[in-house]
Design a protein around this motif. Structure first.
Motif, short mmCIF file in Angstrom:
data_model
loop_
_atom_site.label_atom_id
_atom_site.label_comp_id
_atom_site.label_asym_id
_atom_site.label_seq_id
_atom_site.Cartn_x
_atom_site.Cartn_y
_atom_site.Cartn_z
N THR A 117 6.99 2.39 5.64
CA THR A 117 7.71 3.63 5.34
C THR A 117 9.17 3.34 5.00
OG1 THR A 117 6.24 4.87 6.82
CG2 THR A 117 8.32 5.92 6.20
N ILE A 118 9.81 2.46 5.75
CA ILE A 118 11.20 2.13 5.46
C ILE A 118 11.32 1.40 4.13
CG2 ILE A 118 13.19 0.75 6.23
CD1 ILE A 118 12.45 1.46 9.09
N THR A 119 10.34 0.54 3.82
CA THR A 119 10.33 -0.12 2.51
C THR A 119 10.22 0.91 1.39
OG1 THR A 119 9.34 -2.14 3.40
CG2 THR A 119 9.11 -1.77 1.04
N ALA A 120 9.37 1.90 1.59
CA ALA A 120 9.22 2.96 0.58
C ALA A 120 10.50 3.76 0.43
CB ALA A 120 8.06 3.88 0.96
N ILE A 121 11.20 3.99 1.53
CA ILE A 121 12.49 4.69 1.48
C ILE A 121 13.46 3.93 0.59
CG2 ILE A 121 14.54 5.31 2.83
CD1 ILE A 121 12.67 5.83 5.20
N GLU A 122 13.51 2.62 0.78
CA GLU A 122 14.47 1.80 0.03
C GLU A 122 14.12 1.70 -1.44
OE1 GLU A 122 14.41 -1.77 2.68
OE2 GLU A 122 16.56 -1.35 2.80
N ARG A 123 12.83 1.81 -1.76
CA ARG A 123 12.40 1.60 -3.14
C ARG A 123 12.37 2.87 -3.99
NH1 ARG A 123 7.25 -2.59 -2.63
NH2 ARG A 123 8.46 -4.43 -1.96
N ARG A 128 0.83 -1.19 0.00
CA ARG A 128 0.00 0.00 0.00
C ARG A 128 0.87 1.26 0.00
NH1 ARG A 128 -2.98 -0.78 4.49
NH2 ARG A 128 -2.21 0.93 5.76
N LYS A 129 0.51 2.22 -0.83
CA LYS A 129 1.28 3.44 -0.96
C LYS A 129 1.30 4.21 0.35
CE LYS A 129 1.75 7.62 -3.78
NZ LYS A 129 1.17 8.42 -4.90
N VAL A 130 2.47 4.75 0.69
CA VAL A 130 2.61 5.54 1.91
C VAL A 130 2.40 7.01 1.56
CG1 VAL A 130 4.16 6.22 3.77
CG2 VAL A 130 4.23 3.88 2.88
N ILE A 131 1.40 7.60 2.17
CA ILE A 131 1.08 9.02 1.94
C ILE A 131 1.47 9.81 3.19
CG2 ILE A 131 -0.74 10.69 1.44
CD1 ILE A 131 -2.28 8.42 0.08
N LEU A 132 2.30 10.80 3.02
CA LEU A 132 2.83 11.57 4.15
C LEU A 132 1.82 12.63 4.59
CD1 LEU A 132 6.51 11.92 2.89
CD2 LEU A 132 5.57 10.22 4.44
N ARG A 176 4.22 4.98 17.07
CA ARG A 176 5.16 3.90 16.75
C ARG A 176 4.45 2.64 16.24
NH1 ARG A 176 7.28 5.65 21.74
NH2 ARG A 176 6.75 3.67 22.75
N ASP A 177 3.53 2.87 15.31
CA ASP A 177 2.82 1.76 14.69
C ASP A 177 3.80 0.95 13.84
OD1 ASP A 177 0.16 0.47 13.79
OD2 ASP A 177 1.12 1.01 11.90
N ILE A 178 3.97 -0.32 14.18
CA ILE A 178 4.99 -1.16 13.56
C ILE A 178 4.77 -1.32 12.06
CG2 ILE A 178 6.04 -3.44 13.54
CD1 ILE A 178 6.70 -1.79 16.01
N ALA A 179 3.53 -1.54 11.66
CA ALA A 179 3.23 -1.74 10.24
C ALA A 179 3.53 -0.49 9.42
CB ALA A 179 1.77 -2.15 10.05
N THR A 180 3.18 0.68 9.96
CA THR A 180 3.45 1.94 9.24
C THR A 180 4.94 2.21 9.15
OG1 THR A 180 1.35 2.84 10.04
CG2 THR A 180 2.95 4.41 9.18
N LEU A 181 5.66 1.93 10.22
CA LEU A 181 7.12 2.10 10.20
C LEU A 181 7.74 1.19 9.15
CD1 LEU A 181 7.85 2.25 14.03
CD2 LEU A 181 8.38 4.06 12.39
N ALA A 182 7.29 -0.07 9.11
CA ALA A 182 7.86 -1.03 8.16
C ALA A 182 7.58 -0.60 6.72
CB ALA A 182 7.28 -2.42 8.42
#
Length: 318
Positions: A25-31, A2-6, A17-23
């Motif tokens: 977001t970091i995946t989106a950073i890498e991609r 799912r696309k991360v919208i800031l 500190r929602d774990i799923a949102t953090l994960a």
């Protein structure tokens, strides 16, 4: 994914500190380099001095020691995040995940977040996305953010541009190695940990490291702690935590020189990414680049010609 919208909803999820949102977001950073740039406009609002680099040679027991550090900080009621930078898979570019497997003791703890990052061939013991990912975890409000590097040598010192302080882990039997690298990683450590302290040779190694730490103290006026630890039994971990906390407090109380260096290094990284993604890749993958490499393969051009060909390509796009 799912696309991360800031947006405000994303900010609220990160702050709790929602774990799923953090994960995600970091995946989106890498991609996505574009997402990395957009995110950088948010995460520098809050920047407490809480990040600790855990670095050292392969086999020093860094992951096992880090597992003990997490347990001890959690006993204090502190939330902990870990970025474990793993070697890249040659075939996929993904992280091997060895470090993450050693921290399964905390898999069900909502106040512990562990994420593996692939180096993707990047030298220096960390990856391109490590610093912004650490900033994200600071922004999320974790009390401690650990960054565990791949095994380092004298030239792989990027952790100093990523973490607020660095703990260097040594093991007995490497006294000669310390002598060989003392002008490298010995100069970037804030805390020294001698792990596997029940092994033969620990006193000889301790003597060498304390001499180097004393030499640095004479030059800088900063006292450096040398801690003996056993990552299996947990012996010495409390003393290591006290040394790290003291180093964090000292770093927070000093002028912002290290922080300035971190921001400068990250700014240069953003510039490198921009040039690579929007100028170098279009050239290499485009008609001009393919034609040049075809001529190079036929012996009709010289490697040095790529500069003039690239310059002409840039001018044609301007």
């Amino acid at each position: 994914m799912r696309k991360v919208i800031l947006d405000e909803q994303w900010q609220a999820a990160i702050k709790r500190r929602d774990i799923a949102t953090l994960a995600r977001t970091i995946t989106a950073i890498e991609r996505s380099p574009e997402f990395l740039l957009a995110l950088s406009r948010y995460v520098f609002e809050d920047s407490p001095t809480v990040s600790i680099g855990i670095t050292g040679v392969p086999g020093a027991g860094k992951s096992t020691l880090l597992n003990q550090l997490i347990r001890a900080y959690r006993a204090q009621g502190k939330s902990v995040a870990v970025l474990a930078v793993d070697p890249s898979s040659i075939q996929t570019g993904g992280a091997v995940l060895g470090d993450r497997l050693r921290m399964q003791d905390h898999a069900l703890d909502d106040n512990v977040f562990v994420r593996s990052l692939s180096t993707k061939g990047h030298l220096g013991g960390v990856s391109e996305t490590t610093f912004i990912s650490a900033q994200l975890l600071k922004y999320a409000g974790f009390d401690r953010v650990f960054i565990e590097t791949v095994g380092i040598g004298q030239s792989e010192l990027d952790i100093v541009s990523v973490a607020d302080i660095s703990t260097i882990v040594f093991i007995p039997g490497m006294g000669d190695y310390v002598q060989g690298i003392k002008s490298g990683i010995m100069e970037v450590g804030d805390v020294f940990a001698i792990n596997k302290s029940d092994h033969e040779g620990v006193r000889a190694l301790e003597k060498v490291i304390r001499l180097e730490a004393h030499d640095r103290e004479n030059k800088t006026g900063v006292s450096l702690e040398v801690c003996l630890t056993n990552a299996v039994s947990g012996e010495g971990v409390e003393a290591l935590i006290a040394a790290q906390d003291a180093a964090l407090a000292r770093s927070a109380g000093q002028d912002s020189l290290r922080r300035q260096r971190q921001l400068q290094a990250f700014s240069r990284l953003l510039l490198d990414i921009e040039l690579r993604e929007h100028w170098l890749k279009p050239f290499v993958d485009g008609e001009a680049g393919r034609r040049f490499f075809a001529q190079l393969a036929e012996g009709e051009s010289n490697p040095a010609d790529i500069i003039s060909v690239f310059t002409a390509s840039v001018e044609s796009r301007s």
